[in-house]
Design a protein around this motif. Structure first.
Motif: not given
Length: 159
Positions: A104-109, A113-116, A146-159
């Protein structure tokens, strides 16, 4: 990558949305997007996990499956604002050792972009708890296909 996916989702592979072919189709689509990034976690050459994502374009369809109402300013994209993490997974035997956090950290570091953004299955309590501890917040519920589960949409800002 498919071997890691098989291990991480071994009890869900019979689900049409989560089967290997659909997973690989999504990976190929994400890999062609602007701002695509992939981080692999390896121990002595053995892949234990990976994380990937891409930059949301101005006309991104990422937010189209929102089920809950959210402030429109949260889902307005300008083509440079948001990096979407599409997959982050670790083989079962390597979980709860800090590898997901390292990916996670390596991908975002290094992201400009300002957020993820990311989606997490609300029943995946360990992942959801980790994301919250890492500074993510839920903004609503989203069904990406349409055939996917319902997910929680999450934000992280700033990254």
């Amino acid at each position: 990558m498919i071997d890691v996916y098989r291990d991480a989702y071994r009890d869900k592979l019979a689900d049409g949305f989560l089967n290997e072919q659909r997973h690989w189709e999504r990976i190929e689509a994400y890999a062609s997007a602007d701002g695509y990034a992939l981080i692999e976690g390896r121990i002595s050459g053995y892949m234990v996990g990976y994380a990937l994502g891409y930059r949301l374009s101005k006309d991104a369809k990422w937010w189209n499956g929102l089920i809950t109402e959210v402030d429109p300013s949260l889902i307005s994209e300008d083509g440079a604002r948001t990096f979407a993490i599409t997959y982050m997974m670790v083989r079962n035997e390597f979980r709860r050792r800090g590898y997901a956090r390292a990916l996670h950290d390596e991908l975002l570091n290094a992201r400009p972009e300002r957020r993820a953004a990311l989606l997490v299955n609300p029943s995946n309590v360990p992942a959801r708890t980790a994301y919250e501890a890492w500074g993510w917040r839920k903004i609503g519920e989203l069904q990406p296909f349409s055939d996917a589960p319902v997910y929680d949409a999450m934000l992280k800002d700033p990254i």
